[in-house]
Structure formats: C-alpha cells, structure tokens
Enzyme design. Structure first.
Site, short mmCIF file in Angstrom:
data_model
loop_
_atom_site.label_atom_id
_atom_site.label_comp_id
_atom_site.label_asym_id
_atom_site.label_seq_id
_atom_site.Cartn_x
_atom_site.Cartn_y
_atom_site.Cartn_z
N GLU A 185 17.87 -4.90 32.80
CA GLU A 185 18.38 -5.23 31.45
C GLU A 185 19.77 -5.86 31.55
OE1 GLU A 185 16.71 -5.11 28.67
OE2 GLU A 185 15.18 -3.54 28.84
N LYS A 227 25.51 -6.79 23.36
CA LYS A 227 24.50 -6.31 22.41
C LYS A 227 25.13 -6.10 21.04
CE LYS A 227 20.50 -3.58 21.49
NZ LYS A 227 19.45 -2.66 21.91
N GLU A 238 16.46 -10.28 11.12
CA GLU A 238 15.96 -11.18 10.08
C GLU A 238 16.34 -12.63 10.35
OE1 GLU A 238 17.64 -9.28 6.73
OE2 GLU A 238 15.92 -7.95 6.46
N ARG A 242 18.62 -11.70 16.96
CA ARG A 242 18.33 -10.53 17.79
C ARG A 242 17.17 -10.80 18.75
NH1 ARG A 242 18.97 -4.20 15.77
NH2 ARG A 242 18.40 -3.37 17.80
N ASN A 246 14.90 -10.28 23.52
CA ASN A 246 13.54 -10.15 24.06
C ASN A 246 13.28 -11.10 25.24
OD1 ASN A 246 12.73 -8.18 22.28
ND2 ASN A 246 12.19 -9.68 20.71
N HIS A 249 10.73 -10.25 27.80
CA HIS A 249 10.01 -9.09 27.30
C HIS A 249 8.58 -9.38 26.88
CE1 HIS A 249 13.76 -7.02 27.61
NE2 HIS A 249 13.30 -5.92 27.03
N HIS A 266 9.53 -0.19 32.60
CA HIS A 266 9.99 -1.24 31.69
C HIS A 266 10.88 -2.27 32.41
CE1 HIS A 266 11.10 -3.14 27.96
NE2 HIS A 266 12.39 -2.96 28.24
N1 NAD Z 1 15.70 1.34 20.79
C1 NAD Z 1 15.86 0.31 21.57
O1 NAD Z 1 16.55 -0.65 21.23
C2 NAD Z 1 15.22 0.33 22.93
C3 NAD Z 1 15.58 -0.63 23.87
C4 NAD Z 1 15.03 -0.55 25.15
C5 NAD Z 1 14.13 0.46 25.45
N2 NAD Z 1 13.79 1.38 24.49
C6 NAD Z 1 12.85 2.49 24.80
O2 NAD Z 1 13.46 3.29 25.79
C7 NAD Z 1 12.45 3.95 26.54
C8 NAD Z 1 12.77 3.84 28.00
O3 NAD Z 1 14.02 4.43 28.23
P1 NAD Z 1 14.43 4.96 29.67
O4 NAD Z 1 14.19 3.92 30.69
O5 NAD Z 1 15.80 5.54 29.53
O6 NAD Z 1 13.32 6.06 29.95
P2 NAD Z 1 13.25 7.65 29.77
O7 NAD Z 1 13.96 8.11 28.57
O8 NAD Z 1 11.83 8.02 29.90
O9 NAD Z 1 14.02 8.16 31.06
C9 NAD Z 1 13.51 7.84 32.34
C10 NAD Z 1 13.46 9.08 33.21
O10 NAD Z 1 14.77 9.43 33.61
C11 NAD Z 1 14.99 10.81 33.42
N3 NAD Z 1 16.43 10.97 33.23
C12 NAD Z 1 17.14 10.69 32.12
N4 NAD Z 1 18.45 10.85 32.38
C13 NAD Z 1 18.55 11.27 33.66
C14 NAD Z 1 19.65 11.58 34.51
N5 NAD Z 1 20.90 11.46 34.08
N6 NAD Z 1 19.38 11.97 35.77
C15 NAD Z 1 18.10 12.04 36.22
N7 NAD Z 1 17.03 11.73 35.48
C16 NAD Z 1 17.27 11.35 34.21
C17 NAD Z 1 14.14 11.14 32.23
O11 NAD Z 1 13.92 12.54 32.16
C18 NAD Z 1 12.89 10.32 32.53
O12 NAD Z 1 12.07 11.00 33.44
C19 NAD Z 1 11.13 3.30 26.15
O13 NAD Z 1 10.44 4.17 25.28
C20 NAD Z 1 11.54 2.05 25.40
O14 NAD Z 1 10.62 1.65 24.42
C21 NAD Z 1 14.32 1.32 23.26
ZN ZN Z 2 14.02 -3.92 27.34
#
Ligand code: NAD
Ligand code: ZN
Length: 363
Positions: A185, A227, A238, A242, A246, A249, A266
């Site tokens: 990212e 961001k 809109e 933003r 993507n 993506h 991801h």
């Molecule tokens: N809202 C948004 O703008 C936005 C943007 C990008 C992604 N997302 C969403 O975010 C999610 C992915 O997020 P992610 O990659 O953080 O995944 P996640 O929340 O599943 O975390 C990944 C793994 O890391 C572990 N973990 C978390 N913190 C830790 C730490 N400090 N030490 C060790 N392990 C740790 C978690 O328990 C999990 O197993 C997806 O659902 C995606 O759709 C949302």
């Molecule tokens: Zn992303």
C-alpha cells in the site's frame, strides 16, 4: 511523534504517528471529551500482547473499559459478528457514556467503525491500528463496513473516527509477510501521488521491512498525509478523486478473489494489480518501459509477487467481472502517465487486460 490534521469541518481529526504515542491515550480521550467508558474491540492475539499498553493510560485518566474480542479472521467482518458485538456493547452501555476503541488491523477497524456508525445512530470511536496496512490505509478516511457472502465490504457507512493513534511499536510482532502487505500500500501511495517517496522507497525499502524507527515513522506519516489530502477533497468518493486510491485494486481484488483470499493476501493481490496496471499503462502508450520496469523492480525487491502462480486466466476474469467497481459494461481502471501522476481510463480493451494477465501467469 508526527501529527496530521485531517480537515473535514466538524468531523476533523488528528492522526498521531510514532513510537510512544499511546502513552497519551487517556489525555487524548479527555481532550476530545469522548466519554467515560471505553468499549475496546480487538482479538485475543492483540489483547494478549498489547492490552497493557492501553490499560495504563486509561486507568491514569480514570476511564472505565471493557475488552470485546472477536475471532482473528476476515469472517469477523460479518453481520453476525457485528450483531454479537453490538449486543455486548448495549449491555455495557447501561447508564454510561460509551465510546469505542478499534484496536487491531483492518478487519477490526472496519467492523468497529461500522458498529460505531450504527449503534445509537453513531457513537464516537478511535482507531488504534496495529498492522502496517491499517496504519497507512484502513484506519484513515472513515470507510467502515462488513462483508456479505456476495462480496467484500458490501454493507457499510462513511463514518470518521475522532482520532487515529498509530503506535508504531505495535508493529514489531507482525510477520514479515504482513509487513510486506503494508509496504504494498505504501508503494501504491508513492506511485499515485509522490515520486519523491517512490525514489525514497527504491533506496530505503529494506529499512521499512526491518521496521527501522525513523524510516517507518517517515513513511507512515507521509502516507497518512497523502490519504488525508485525498479524503479532505473527496470524503465520500463522489468527485472521483478518492478513486485513485484504487490503483492496482481492480485486478488485485480479482486475483485475491480468484485465489479465495487464501492464496494471496490483500497486499500481495494489489502488488500484482499494480504490476498489471503498469503494464497496461505502458501498452496504452501512457508510460515508458523504464517507468514500468521501475515499478515492477520495486515491488519485486520488496519481496512481493510479480507473477501470478496457480490461478487460471478464466478464474481471474470471472472474478474481475463480479467486482463492484465494474460499472455496467464499462470498465474503469486507474492507470498512470508517470510515477506520481494518475489517469482514469474507461473502456480499456478487454484483450489488453487479458494479454497483460496472461503474460503474468506462471502456472
Ligand atoms: N476501510 C478502509 O479504507 C480499508 C482499506 C484497506 C483495507 N481495508 C480492510 O482491511 C482488512 C485487512 O486489514 P489487515 O491487513 O490489517 O488485516 P487483519 O486485520 O486481518 O490483520 C492481519 C493479521 O495480523 C494480525 N495482527 C494485527 N496486529 C498485529 C500485531 N501488531 N502483531 C502481530 N499480529 C497482528 C491479525 O490478528 C491478523 O491475523 C480487510 O478486511 C480490508 O478490506 C479497509
Ligand atoms: Zn488496499
């Protein structure tokens, strides 16, 4: 510590990044007048390791708290787990002034943010991201939501947090695969908006992988800045601004989905998506081979995939057509005309997309 102001009128908030920022948690809650009772959503892995870092500042400021843990999986981003958490929240909330703390990665951030948006038509919440991906991306911007079996993030709301505290010392326990997912990212931000950051990453990516303090603080803060700048101008997507977030993506999601979210996480999906977007940009004559190969080289050096393994073209194309970013018959891709400069292209010929995918398949 670095501070960014995300300016959205009444919904403005700060993003505080650094080592040791969490010590001020209690004071920040008081300053923002968020309430007296913290409902902390997390998972067991994070709670076991880092709960103590929250408890001290909360206790010192006389804030009551309760932890609510959810399963450590994308499955927690569901209406079922949402309901379960809301019921606990309602029980805790009796005669209290409650606010929510999202304490975890993107899964917990998206789920908790959504609950904050809908419980009592909105209660305040704070993001305390614990993954690199959440620090640079999901904790910022107020996109909250849960998945349905028909697709990811189909139920959601725009609902901004009142504060983001990126305590970078929490990242030390991440696996290197998770760190690289966050780095994907970060590379995206550089490609869409900041050539200087791209050059910095070309030289310094090992420092990020090794979580070197100054490099990490610099890069996380810079991405949060980029961001925030985009969100300030197009909070609810809109104006189409933003959309550039993507980059990589559309095809990235298709690759993630085609691998049932098991084969590629991801960050890995979008790494491949960015390589493909670079290739398509080159095919359309928007960028030179030199720019295209610099992107591929950085992604590869960061230990992210640049070839798709074990997936068929047919499966990826099917997933691509299911993506909600596909508007009717017209496809829309975020491409680039240089590093740091995006361009949105509609109706990119399907044969160009297919050819670029086919050239990256490594069965
Ligand atoms: N809202 C948004 O703008 C936005 C943007 C990008 C992604 N997302 C969403 O975010 C999610 C992915 O997020 P992610 O990659 O953080 O995944 P996640 O929340 O599943 O975390 C990944 C793994 O890391 C572990 N973990 C978390 N913190 C830790 C730490 N400090 N030490 C060790 N392990 C740790 C978690 O328990 C999990 O197993 C997806 O659902 C995606 O759709 C949302
Ligand atoms: Zn992303």
């Amino acid at each position: 510590m670095k501070i960014i102001e995300l300016k959205l009128g009444k919904r403005s908030y700060q993003i505080k990044t650094g080592f040791g920022v969490i010590k001020n948690l209690g004071r920040e809650i008081r300053r923002l007048n968020l309430g007296t009772d913290a409902f902390i959503v997390t998972n067991n892995r994070i709670k076991l390791r880092y709960a103590k870092n929250l408890l001290k500042p909360l206790k010192e400021s006389g804030i009551n708290y309760i932890f609510k843990t959810v399963a450590d999986s994308e499955k927690s981003k569901s209406l079922t787990s949402c309901l379960r958490v809301i019921q606990e929240l309602a029980r805790f909330d009796q005669k209290r002034k409650v606010f929510i703390i999202a304490f975890g990665g993107g899964v917990i951030g998206d789920l908790s943010g959504f609950i904050s948006a809908i419980y009592k038509r909105g209660v305040p919440y704070i993001q305390i991201p614990t993954t690199l991906l959440a620090c640079v991306d999901s904790s910022i911007g107020g996109k909250t939501g849960v998945d349905l079996k028909f697709g990811k993030n189909l139920v959601g709301a725009f609902y901004q947090p009142r504060l983001v505290m990126s305590e970078l010392s929490f990242l030390k326990s991440l696996s290197s695969r998770q760190v690289r997912a966050g780095l994907a990212e970060i590379i995206k931000y550089a490609i869409i908006k900041d050539k200087k950051l791209f050059v910095y990453l070309e030289k310094n990516y090992p420092k990020i992988i090794n979580l070197q303090k100054r490099a990490l603080e610099h890069v996380v803060n810079r991405c949060a800045q980029i961001k925030s700048g985009i969100i300030q101008r197009d909070e609810t997507e809109e104006k189409g601004l933003r959309t550039i977030l993507n980059f990589g993506h559309t095809l990235g999601h298709a690759i993630e989905a085609a691998g049932n979210y098991q084969k590629y996480n991801h960050g890995e999906g979008i790494a491949l998506g960015m390589v493909l977007a670079g290739q398509i940009s080159k095919e359309l004559g928007l960028i030179s081979e030199n720019v295209r190969s610099r992107i591929e080289n950085l992604i590869k050096s960061a230990g992210l995939p640049v070839f798709i393994k074990g997936l068929s073209l047919k499966k990826i194309i099917e997933a691509y057509y299911r993506d909600k970013k596909f508007i009717g018959e017209i496809n829309r891709l975020v491409l680039i005309r240089d590093i740091g400069k995006t361009v949105i292209k509609q109706n990119v010929p399907l044969n160009i997309i297919k050819d670029s995918l086919a050239s990256r398949l490594n069965l």
